[in-house]
Design an enzyme around this catalytic site. Structure first.
Site, PDB file in Angstrom:
ATOM      1  N   GLY A 111       0.976  -1.286  -0.108  1.00  0.00           N
ATOM      2  CA  GLY A 111       0.121   0.064   0.045  1.00  0.00           C
ATOM      3  C   GLY A 111       0.931   1.201   0.043  1.00  0.00           C
ATOM      4  N   SER A 140       2.733  -5.322  -3.556  1.00  0.00           N
ATOM      5  CA  SER A 140       1.288  -5.571  -3.137  1.00  0.00           C
ATOM      6  C   SER A 140       0.900  -7.275  -3.549  1.00  0.00           C
ATOM      7  CB  SER A 140       0.354  -4.550  -3.841  1.00  0.00           C
ATOM      8  OG  SER A 140      -0.068  -5.225  -5.303  1.00  0.00           O
ATOM      9  N   CYS A 141      -0.432  -7.603  -3.187  1.00  0.00           N
ATOM     10  CA  CYS A 141      -0.751  -8.683  -3.421  1.00  0.00           C
ATOM     11  C   CYS A 141      -0.691  -9.082  -5.070  1.00  0.00           C
ATOM     12  CB  CYS A 141      -1.986  -9.229  -2.857  1.00  0.00           C
ATOM     13  SG  CYS A 141      -3.275  -7.893  -3.081  1.00  0.00           S
ATOM     14  N   HIS A 221      -8.231 -12.049  -6.272  1.00  0.00           N
ATOM     15  CA  HIS A 221      -8.211 -11.268  -7.432  1.00  0.00           C
ATOM     16  C   HIS A 221      -8.124 -12.221  -8.515  1.00  0.00           C
ATOM     17  CE1 HIS A 221      -7.176  -7.573  -5.022  1.00  0.00           C
ATOM     18  NE2 HIS A 221      -6.225  -8.388  -4.449  1.00  0.00           N
ATOM     19  N   GLN A 302      -5.617 -12.456  -1.876  1.00  0.00           N
ATOM     20  CA  GLN A 302      -5.107 -11.108  -1.398  1.00  0.00           C
ATOM     21  C   GLN A 302      -4.529 -11.260   0.105  1.00  0.00           C
ATOM     22  OE1 GLN A 302      -8.286 -11.546  -1.739  1.00  0.00           O
ATOM     23  NE2 GLN A 302      -9.303 -10.372   0.100  1.00  0.00           N
TER      24      GLN A 302
HETATM   25  N1  LIG Z   1      -5.801  -6.627   2.476  1.00  0.00           N
HETATM   26  C1  LIG Z   1      -5.109  -6.902   1.442  1.00  0.00           C
HETATM   27  O1  LIG Z   1      -5.571  -7.511   0.683  1.00  0.00           O
HETATM   28  C2  LIG Z   1      -3.743  -6.585   1.252  1.00  0.00           C
HETATM   29  C3  LIG Z   1      -3.098  -5.554   1.833  1.00  0.00           C
HETATM   30  N2  LIG Z   1      -1.954  -5.118   1.867  1.00  0.00           N
HETATM   31  C4  LIG Z   1      -1.287  -3.833   2.298  1.00  0.00           C
HETATM   32  O2  LIG Z   1      -0.882  -4.308   3.622  1.00  0.00           O
HETATM   33  C5  LIG Z   1      -1.086  -2.988   4.355  1.00  0.00           C
HETATM   34  C6  LIG Z   1      -1.938  -3.323   5.567  1.00  0.00           C
HETATM   35  O3  LIG Z   1      -3.254  -3.517   4.920  1.00  0.00           O
HETATM   36  P1  LIG Z   1      -4.395  -4.476   5.754  1.00  0.00           P
HETATM   37  O4  LIG Z   1      -3.672  -5.620   6.557  1.00  0.00           O
HETATM   38  O5  LIG Z   1      -5.207  -4.824   4.662  1.00  0.00           O
HETATM   39  O6  LIG Z   1      -5.124  -3.338   6.532  1.00  0.00           O
HETATM   40  P2  LIG Z   1      -6.083  -3.512   7.769  1.00  0.00           P
HETATM   41  O7  LIG Z   1      -6.952  -2.019   7.936  1.00  0.00           O
HETATM   42  O8  LIG Z   1      -6.579  -4.956   7.690  1.00  0.00           O
HETATM   43  O9  LIG Z   1      -5.165  -3.344   9.192  1.00  0.00           O
HETATM   44  C7  LIG Z   1      -4.235  -2.648   9.380  1.00  0.00           C
HETATM   45  C8  LIG Z   1      -3.858  -2.496  10.840  1.00  0.00           C
HETATM   46  O10 LIG Z   1      -3.131  -1.366  11.152  1.00  0.00           O
HETATM   47  C9  LIG Z   1      -3.772  -0.885  12.428  1.00  0.00           C
HETATM   48  N3  LIG Z   1      -3.380   0.591  12.631  1.00  0.00           N
HETATM   49  C10 LIG Z   1      -4.022   1.673  12.177  1.00  0.00           C
HETATM   50  N4  LIG Z   1      -3.334   2.808  12.365  1.00  0.00           N
HETATM   51  C11 LIG Z   1      -2.324   2.577  13.361  1.00  0.00           C
HETATM   52  C12 LIG Z   1      -1.266   3.036  13.897  1.00  0.00           C
HETATM   53  N5  LIG Z   1      -1.159   4.694  13.843  1.00  0.00           N
HETATM   54  N6  LIG Z   1      -0.309   2.473  14.645  1.00  0.00           N
HETATM   55  C13 LIG Z   1      -0.443   1.165  14.387  1.00  0.00           C
HETATM   56  N7  LIG Z   1      -1.423   0.467  14.046  1.00  0.00           N
HETATM   57  C14 LIG Z   1      -2.235   1.146  13.263  1.00  0.00           C
HETATM   58  C15 LIG Z   1      -5.230  -0.901  12.372  1.00  0.00           C
HETATM   59  O11 LIG Z   1      -5.724  -0.939  13.736  1.00  0.00           O
HETATM   60  C16 LIG Z   1      -5.059  -2.421  11.938  1.00  0.00           C
HETATM   61  O12 LIG Z   1      -4.946  -3.581  12.535  1.00  0.00           O
HETATM   62  C17 LIG Z   1      -1.378  -2.022   3.305  1.00  0.00           C
HETATM   63  O13 LIG Z   1      -0.095  -1.223   3.152  1.00  0.00           O
HETATM   64  C18 LIG Z   1      -2.172  -2.737   2.327  1.00  0.00           C
HETATM   65  O14 LIG Z   1      -2.030  -2.087   1.186  1.00  0.00           O
HETATM   66  C19 LIG Z   1      -1.287  -5.801   0.834  1.00  0.00           C
HETATM   67  C20 LIG Z   1      -1.590  -6.903   0.232  1.00  0.00           C
HETATM   68  C21 LIG Z   1      -3.041  -7.360   0.367  1.00  0.00           C
HETATM   69  O1  LIG Z   2      -2.491  -4.644  -2.409  1.00  0.00           O
HETATM   70  C1  LIG Z   2      -3.814  -4.902  -2.905  1.00  0.00           C
HETATM   71  O2  LIG Z   2      -4.277  -4.857  -3.980  1.00  0.00           O
HETATM   72  P1  LIG Z   2      -3.816  -4.028  -5.297  1.00  0.00           P
HETATM   73  O3  LIG Z   2      -2.338  -4.828  -5.577  1.00  0.00           O
HETATM   74  O4  LIG Z   2      -4.755  -4.002  -6.272  1.00  0.00           O
HETATM   75  O5  LIG Z   2      -3.646  -2.765  -4.819  1.00  0.00           O
HETATM   76  C2  LIG Z   2      -4.727  -5.526  -1.744  1.00  0.00           C
HETATM   77  O6  LIG Z   2      -5.671  -6.308  -2.176  1.00  0.00           O
HETATM   78  C3  LIG Z   2      -5.088  -4.220  -0.743  1.00  0.00           C
HETATM   79  O7  LIG Z   2      -5.802  -3.467  -1.688  1.00  0.00           O
HETATM   80  P2  LIG Z   2      -6.485  -2.228  -1.021  1.00  0.00           P
HETATM   81  O8  LIG Z   2      -5.693  -1.152  -0.720  1.00  0.00           O
HETATM   82  O9  LIG Z   2      -7.781  -1.925  -2.271  1.00  0.00           O
HETATM   83  O10 LIG Z   2      -7.374  -2.795   0.269  1.00  0.00           O
END
Ligand SMILES: NC(=O)C1=CN([C@@H]2O[C@H](COP(=O)(O)OP(=O)(O)OC[C@H]3O[C@@H](n4cnc5c(N)ncnc54)[C@H](O)[C@@H]3O)[C@@H](O)[C@H]2O)C=CC1
Ligand SMILES: O=C(OP(=O)(O)O)[C@H](O)COP(=O)(O)O
Length: 338
Positions: A111, A140-141, A221, A302
């Site tokens: 992200g 990213s994924c 995806h 993802q």
């Molecule tokens: N969800 C997906 O499909 C994928 C996500 N990503 C990337 O991984 C990263 C995280 O994404 P997700 O896990 O989906 O997000 P999420 O929203 O599920 O989790 C984020 C976590 O960070 C915490 N958080 C928020 N503000 C914070 C702070 N100031 N300090 C510490 N923790 C804090 C939240 O409470 C939450 O537990 C992003 O960069 C996203 O683009 C990468 C691949 C796939």
């Molecule tokens: O890295 C992702 O997708 P992306 O490669 O399409 O940006 C993850 O599925 C998170 O996507 P989101 O930032 O739309 O939650």
């Protein structure tokens, strides 16, 4: 034994924590949350992780919820050899100064922009670039999915250019306020999407352009990939190479795996943690070389494909293993990856 802190315990962070805990050469020294929700409670009560809070002013909320905290994120990172930052895209950049001040290495997620770290990571294509470095970013994924198969194909086919249409899941399963629920949305509506440029951050010199759209589904995806190649090669040679590559699965639509829904059902059959499918499934029937063009279709779970990449990125930054294939094999074995 290296000490790993996970900052942000959401979709990716909680999986990275469990993957670290499954390795014999690293341990979880803490995870962080900002809200006292069910994930915070299970982190402490079911998984036994020390929980730190990202927003110190909220300590009382955790106390009132009866969730024990060990300190703040700043406390957590003092003890760490590396922090895996799994916070949402807007928060990560703010954390970099904190990591620099604490003198701790850090791994970011897809992200974030490549420019944040100036270095991006995929275990197959460019492990060495991050070796011994202070900061990197696991792409990213979707980018990870593209990179795994393209970097398997390139050595035998000599890729001239890649064009791909990315069908993206609308939201993660628990994101009840995100859509779309009844639409197909070009996202972004401009071309290219970030995925093509992102592949270039881990596969130097590749010509790849992507366009993307969102659909109303929460799991997986799906990618439609067209590759112009320089070498004369048979379809079967491509299939053989993909079958040999770990973290890639050649699957048969004819065996009942003809959709993303059936692939996620297959992951349940495999009995993985959280029913995750870390591998990139490629539909055998879709793989086809026509003249100097190769076509194939694949899918990406993802929530999980980037998780083993984070483990290898830890080994690269901390110089725990200089050979990427040895790190990949070790991670795979600990996580039961095919
Ligand atoms: N969800 C997906 O499909 C994928 C996500 N990503 C990337 O991984 C990263 C995280 O994404 P997700 O896990 O989906 O997000 P999420 O929203 O599920 O989790 C984020 C976590 O960070 C915490 N958080 C928020 N503000 C914070 C702070 N100031 N300090 C510490 N923790 C804090 C939240 O409470 C939450 O537990 C992003 O960069 C996203 O683009 C990468 C691949 C796939
Ligand atoms: O890295 C992702 O997708 P992306 O490669 O399409 O940006 C993850 O599925 C998170 O996507 P989101 O930032 O739309 O939650």
């Amino acid at each position: 034994m290296k000490s790993v802190a996970i900052n942000g315990y959401g979709t990716i962070g909680k999986r990275v924590a469990d993957a670290v805990a499954a390795q014999d050469d690293m341990k979880v020294i803490g995870v962080s949350k900002t809200r006292p929700n069910y994930e915070a409670r299970t982190a402490v009560e079911e998984k036994g992780y020390d929980l730190y809070i990202g927003i110190p002013e909220r300590a009382n909320q955790f106390k009132e919820a009866g969730i024990e905290i060990a300190g703040t994120v700043e406390d957590m990172i003092q003890e760490a050899d590396v922090v895996v930052d799994c916070t949402p895209g807007t928060i990560g950049p703010q954390n970099l100064e904190m990591y620099k001040k604490a003198g701790v290495k850090a791994i970011y997620q897809g992200g974030e922009d490549h420019e944040l770290t100036g270095l991006s990571f995929n275990a197959i294509s460019n492990y060495d670039d991050s070796y011994g470095k202070d900061y990197t970013r696991v792409v990213s994924c979707n980018t990870t999915g593209l990179t795994r198969t393209l970097s398997t194909i390139d050595p035998i086919a000599d890729i001239k250019k890649v064009r791909a249409v990315m069908v993206r899941r609308g939201s993660d399963p628990s994101e009840v306020k995100k859509g779309p629920i009844n639409s197909i949305v070009p996202n972004p509506p401009k071309v290219p999407s970030h995925h093509g440029p992102d592949v270039k951050t881990v596969m130097e010199g590749i010509d790849v352009t992507t366009m993307a759209l969102l659909v109303p589904t929460t799991l997986m995806h799906q990618h439609n990939i067209m590759v112009e190649i320089n070498n004369e090669i048979e379809t079967q040679e491509i299939i053989d190479a993909l079958e040999k590559r770990s973290r890639v699965l050649v699957v048969d639509a004819g065996e009942g795996l003809g959709s993303t829904a059936e692939l996620m059902e297959y992951a349940k059959e495999l009995g993985r943690n959280r029913n995750d499918l870390y591998e990139i499934p490629v539909w055998r029937e879709s793989i086809n070389v026509v003249g100097n063009e190769l076509y194939y279709m694949q899918a990406v779970h993802q929530e999980s494909d980037v998780v083993p990449e984070n483990i290898d990125a830890i080994r690269a930054l901390l110089e725990m293993e200089s050979d990427n294939e040895k790190s990949i094999a070790k991670t795979n074995k600990a996580m039961g990856i095919l």
